[in-house]
Design an enzyme around this catalytic site. Sequence first.
Site, PDB file in Angstrom:
ATOM      1  N   LYS A 197      10.483 -15.274 -14.314  1.00 29.92           N
ATOM      2  CA  LYS A 197       9.643 -13.788 -14.318  1.00 29.92           C
ATOM      3  C   LYS A 197       8.461 -13.580 -15.278  1.00 29.92           C
ATOM      4  O   LYS A 197       7.527 -12.664 -15.853  1.00 29.92           O
ATOM      5  CB  LYS A 197      11.061 -13.337 -15.554  1.00 29.92           C
ATOM      6  CG  LYS A 197      11.070 -11.545 -15.490  1.00 29.92           C
ATOM      7  CD  LYS A 197      11.264 -10.694 -14.335  1.00 29.92           C
ATOM      8  CE  LYS A 197      11.278 -10.727 -13.161  1.00 29.92           C
ATOM      9  NZ  LYS A 197      12.455 -10.821 -12.310  1.00 29.92           N
ATOM     10  N   ASN A 211      -1.039   1.896   5.590  1.00 26.79           N
ATOM     11  CA  ASN A 211      -0.057   1.094   5.320  1.00 26.79           C
ATOM     12  C   ASN A 211       0.412  -0.132   5.953  1.00 26.79           C
ATOM     13  O   ASN A 211       1.537   0.664   7.277  1.00 26.79           O
ATOM     14  CB  ASN A 211       0.683   1.858   4.494  1.00 26.79           C
ATOM     15  CG  ASN A 211       1.874   0.889   3.937  1.00 26.79           C
ATOM     16  OD1 ASN A 211       1.757  -0.173   3.842  1.00 26.79           O
ATOM     17  ND2 ASN A 211       2.907   0.548   3.879  1.00 26.79           N
ATOM     18  N   GLY A 212       0.110  -1.048   6.198  1.00 33.42           N
ATOM     19  CA  GLY A 212       0.768  -1.973   7.428  1.00 33.42           C
ATOM     20  C   GLY A 212      -0.146  -2.775   7.643  1.00 33.42           C
ATOM     21  O   GLY A 212      -0.729  -3.509   7.252  1.00 33.42           O
ATOM     22  N   LYS A 264       4.341  -4.544  -5.676  1.00 31.30           N
ATOM     23  CA  LYS A 264       6.147  -4.170  -5.518  1.00 31.30           C
ATOM     24  C   LYS A 264       6.829  -4.488  -4.390  1.00 31.30           C
ATOM     25  O   LYS A 264       7.951  -5.010  -4.038  1.00 31.30           O
ATOM     26  CB  LYS A 264       6.555  -3.170  -6.208  1.00 31.30           C
ATOM     27  CG  LYS A 264       8.172  -2.294  -5.783  1.00 31.30           C
ATOM     28  CD  LYS A 264       8.525  -3.015  -7.778  1.00 31.30           C
ATOM     29  CE  LYS A 264       9.346  -2.488  -8.344  1.00 31.30           C
ATOM     30  NZ  LYS A 264      10.458  -3.911  -8.568  1.00 31.30           N
ATOM     31  N   GLU A 305      15.500 -17.075 -11.948  1.00 32.70           N
ATOM     32  CA  GLU A 305      14.535 -15.894 -12.774  1.00 32.70           C
ATOM     33  C   GLU A 305      14.182 -15.835 -14.081  1.00 32.70           C
ATOM     34  O   GLU A 305      12.704 -15.008 -13.752  1.00 32.70           O
ATOM     35  CB  GLU A 305      16.049 -14.258 -12.848  1.00 32.70           C
ATOM     36  CG  GLU A 305      15.706 -13.390 -12.665  1.00 32.70           C
ATOM     37  CD  GLU A 305      15.137 -12.828 -11.701  1.00 32.70           C
ATOM     38  OE1 GLU A 305      14.802 -13.745 -11.390  1.00 32.70           O
ATOM     39  OE2 GLU A 305      14.376 -12.106 -12.057  1.00 32.70           O
ATOM     40  N   GLU A 337       5.472 -14.486 -13.896  1.00 35.35           N
ATOM     41  CA  GLU A 337       5.089 -13.258 -12.626  1.00 35.35           C
ATOM     42  C   GLU A 337       4.028 -12.653 -13.437  1.00 35.35           C
ATOM     43  O   GLU A 337       2.789 -12.043 -13.343  1.00 35.35           O
ATOM     44  CB  GLU A 337       6.028 -12.624 -12.304  1.00 35.35           C
ATOM     45  CG  GLU A 337       5.637 -11.626 -11.568  1.00 35.35           C
ATOM     46  CD  GLU A 337       7.764 -10.543 -10.963  1.00 35.35           C
ATOM     47  OE1 GLU A 337       8.369 -11.083 -11.772  1.00 35.35           O
ATOM     48  OE2 GLU A 337       7.185 -10.124 -10.017  1.00 35.35           O
ATOM     49  N   CYS A 361       1.092  -1.374   0.056  1.00 36.14           N
ATOM     50  CA  CYS A 361      -0.245   0.155   0.165  1.00 36.14           C
ATOM     51  C   CYS A 361       0.760   0.929  -0.158  1.00 36.14           C
ATOM     52  O   CYS A 361       2.004   1.358   0.799  1.00 36.14           O
ATOM     53  CB  CYS A 361      -1.144   0.157   1.220  1.00 36.14           C
ATOM     54  SG  CYS A 361      -2.003  -1.157   1.819  1.00 36.14           S
ATOM     55  N   TRP A 391      -2.968  -3.121  -1.515  1.00 38.76           N
ATOM     56  CA  TRP A 391      -2.797  -4.196  -1.763  1.00 38.76           C
ATOM     57  C   TRP A 391      -3.640  -5.087  -0.868  1.00 38.76           C
ATOM     58  O   TRP A 391      -2.777  -4.555   1.085  1.00 38.76           O
ATOM     59  CB  TRP A 391      -0.868  -4.972  -1.908  1.00 38.76           C
ATOM     60  CG  TRP A 391      -1.104  -5.902  -2.885  1.00 38.76           C
ATOM     61  CD1 TRP A 391      -1.041  -6.135  -3.741  1.00 38.76           C
ATOM     62  CD2 TRP A 391      -0.739  -7.081  -1.353  1.00 38.76           C
ATOM     63  NE1 TRP A 391      -0.887  -7.285  -3.609  1.00 38.76           N
ATOM     64  CE2 TRP A 391      -0.561  -7.694  -2.511  1.00 38.76           C
ATOM     65  CE3 TRP A 391      -0.387  -7.172  -0.404  1.00 38.76           C
ATOM     66  CZ2 TRP A 391      -0.995  -9.538  -2.445  1.00 38.76           C
ATOM     67  CZ3 TRP A 391      -0.593  -8.836   0.483  1.00 38.76           C
ATOM     68  CH2 TRP A 391      -0.522  -9.737  -0.822  1.00 38.76           C
ATOM     69  N   HIS A 437      16.355 -36.980 -13.916  1.00 35.26           N
ATOM     70  CA  HIS A 437      15.618 -37.353 -12.560  1.00 35.26           C
ATOM     71  C   HIS A 437      14.066 -37.387 -12.084  1.00 35.26           C
ATOM     72  O   HIS A 437      13.430 -37.228 -11.334  1.00 35.26           O
ATOM     73  CB  HIS A 437      16.168 -36.900 -11.195  1.00 35.26           C
ATOM     74  CG  HIS A 437      18.025 -37.604 -11.431  1.00 35.26           C
ATOM     75  ND1 HIS A 437      18.247 -38.048 -11.426  1.00 35.26           N
ATOM     76  CD2 HIS A 437      18.982 -36.646 -12.138  1.00 35.26           C
ATOM     77  CE1 HIS A 437      19.808 -38.388 -11.844  1.00 35.26           C
ATOM     78  NE2 HIS A 437      20.276 -37.420 -11.984  1.00 35.26           N
ATOM     79  N   ARG A 450       2.612  -0.236  -5.252  1.00 42.61           N
ATOM     80  CA  ARG A 450       3.308  -0.482  -3.791  1.00 42.61           C
ATOM     81  C   ARG A 450       1.930  -1.849  -3.823  1.00 42.61           C
ATOM     82  O   ARG A 450       1.982  -2.243  -2.856  1.00 42.61           O
ATOM     83  CB  ARG A 450       3.048   0.801  -2.824  1.00 42.61           C
ATOM     84  CG  ARG A 450       4.730   1.404  -3.074  1.00 42.61           C
ATOM     85  CD  ARG A 450       4.124   2.316  -2.025  1.00 42.61           C
ATOM     86  NE  ARG A 450       4.569   1.539  -0.726  1.00 42.61           N
ATOM     87  CZ  ARG A 450       5.511   2.038   0.475  1.00 42.61           C
ATOM     88  NH1 ARG A 450       6.418   1.840  -0.574  1.00 42.61           N
ATOM     89  NH2 ARG A 450       5.317   0.923   1.490  1.00 42.61           N
TER      90      ARG A 450
HETATM   91  O1  M6R Z   1      12.254  -5.333  -2.261  1.00 41.91           O
HETATM   92  P1  M6R Z   1      12.809  -7.291  -2.946  1.00 41.91           P
HETATM   93  O2  M6R Z   1      13.937  -7.806  -3.092  1.00 41.91           O
HETATM   94  O3  M6R Z   1      13.441  -8.077  -0.909  1.00 41.91           O
HETATM   95  O4  M6R Z   1      11.500  -7.881  -3.435  1.00 41.91           O
HETATM   96  C1  M6R Z   1      11.528  -9.409  -3.063  1.00 41.91           C
HETATM   97  C2  M6R Z   1      10.270  -9.605  -4.387  1.00 41.91           C
HETATM   98  O5  M6R Z   1       9.066  -9.789  -3.978  1.00 41.91           O
HETATM   99  C3  M6R Z   1      10.530  -9.907  -5.723  1.00 41.91           C
HETATM  100  O6  M6R Z   1      12.146 -10.026  -6.043  1.00 41.91           O
HETATM  101  C4  M6R Z   1       9.589 -10.818  -5.766  1.00 41.91           C
HETATM  102  O7  M6R Z   1      10.189 -11.670  -6.358  1.00 41.91           O
HETATM  103  C5  M6R Z   1      10.043  -9.691  -7.384  1.00 41.91           C
HETATM  104  N1  M6R Z   1       8.735  -9.495  -8.124  1.00 41.91           N
HETATM  105  C6  M6R Z   1      10.454 -10.672  -9.211  1.00 41.91           C
HETATM  106  O8  M6R Z   1      10.169 -10.411 -10.375  1.00 41.91           O
END
Ligand code: M6R
Length: 592
Positions: free
Chosen positions: A473, A99-100, A587, A469, A476, A2, A73, A492, A27
């Site tokens: 991506k 926020n929290g 984010k 990674e 996501e 948020c 969020w 395996h 956020r």
């Molecule tokens: O802010 P952070 O690097 O701690 O965030 C970790 C993950 O939430 C973040 O890398 C997430 O996996 C990304 N959205 C991936 O693209």
Amino acid sequence: MCGIVGCIGKNHGREYIINGLKTLDYRGYDSAGIAFLKQDSISIYKDAGSVEHVNSLIPIGEDGDAIIGHTRWATHGKPNKSNSHPHISFDGEFVLVHNGIVERFAEHKASLLKQGVTFNSDTDSEVFVNMIALFYKEEKNVLKAIKKAMETVDGSYAIALIHKGENRLYVLKNVSPLLIGIGEDFNLVASDASPMIEYTNKFIELGDKEYGYIEKSNYKIFNFDGQEVSKKLISKDISLVRHDLNGYPHYMLKEIEEIPDVITRLVNHYYLDEKYNFDDELIKKIKQSDHIIFLGCGTSYHASLVGGRYFEEMLEIPTASYIASEWAFHPMFPGKKPFIVFISQSGETADLIHCLNIVKKYNYDTLLITNTSGSTLERGCKYSLNIQAGVEVSVASTKAYAAQVAMLLLLVAAVKGEAKIADEILRALPIIKSIKDKQNDIKNVANIIKDKQSIFYIGRGYDYYLSLEASLKLKEISYIHSEAIAGGELKHGPIALIENETPVIVFFTDNVTANSMRGNIEEVKSRGARVFVISTKELSKDGDTIIIDQYPNYLSSIIVSSVAFYLAYYTSLSKGYDVDKPRNLAKSVTVE
Ligand code: M6R
């Protein structure tokens, strides 16, 4: 998660709030809302959906002396109108954005219900506003009511609060970030500096358990004991704070294409006049340690895997990389003198904060690798290194990943005292840039995989870490199921999933494992897989999909990650999704 914004005394305050919420919607973007305070009246507009949608609900000309806004969020309660912020107290006197997380909120809610308080939402935030309103009835003083609520509630909060009839905006903070922006005859508040940087470069960072208020030309901050504290004014590097698209259609594309500049800035920051520029004590502590423990989540965890390999291969220090949310419930400290490295772009990830609280009990040295100065993790770690990537807006992390890996490499190079590595990174920049020219080939792959149910990424060594990674991506932002498999693991089990036309994307850049990997490519091909090989010149064969100029093997994750990022980007785009704001995500993940 948020984002919150607020202003008082600001001409065109509504514009600041709307633009601020758009800036902060990385956020969270499930719902949004705004409250306008005009002397004795407060009007609230909120709904599920975008900031733009909520703005369309607000009558033309609506403005306020004090205004607060929120982009959400969802944690407690579905993303719908009643759960959207701002929340109003049962007596209609107070309105807040939060926020929290309020811990044990159900207990607090039950107790408030018993006292006759009514609720309109399923959120924990409504508990806070009602508690303040109730304490106000006893105390007849808002600051005292806020303090009492802070004493009662455990949890994280960055809150902006307005009270009917008072030309003031109250603020309170614990764990979640909150900044005040000091203007000429106006004051602002926000979760970070980005919405405010257009209007001021004078900020006050609220500490944990601090509270206070801002007025048009005045502010006061108090500590948890109720004593007024004098706060230092700080400024921010505008280029690292500002968000704009600069003509790009999406932040993700912009951020992928910023990678060469980010890496240049990073190297120039940590390698000056042919010397590494790190805190001597940090380097000494790393040299003295017998084990490096990495903690991270998502992309940052993937960067830690590459970093671990650097430490082991180049410094011969054993490492262990852990997913923070796992380690937090099973903390392990291998070695007698472990050194703990937290990796977090945002510096606000709740799982990591949990881990940090555990580590603190043991008094081990801690380093944070982050993109966000002043973040909660930065304040808690002994050392901190900033990856100099500038704000990363797109939820899918791209430039931060490349910068995290480059940061780890520079750190290892500094410990080793090896100047060559910084030079090698700079020499590789044209290769990263050249990937931009391969976009058409990448788009062709995106068009083939976009309608598939499932996709596999395979690689060995550095290429395996990159596969992890790349797969994250893709899933996501394109919502296609994908899996990363270490080449040697295929037999395996996972090879059973390969059928005719199953897409398999192969990263084939690791010299050490090349022969074995060629074998794996043939194995999946012979089972009908549609294989796309991304190779380096030295390892390439006719028919490979993307061939990248040669570079030292250890730079693979920094260079080839751009191919993975473009592929995810174009796949999402071709499916018509919102690339920068994928469903269900935010984010910074500030809840566990
Ligand atoms: O802010 P952070 O690097 O701690 O965030 C970790 C993950 O939430 C973040 O890398 C997430 O996996 C990304 N959205 C991936 O693209």
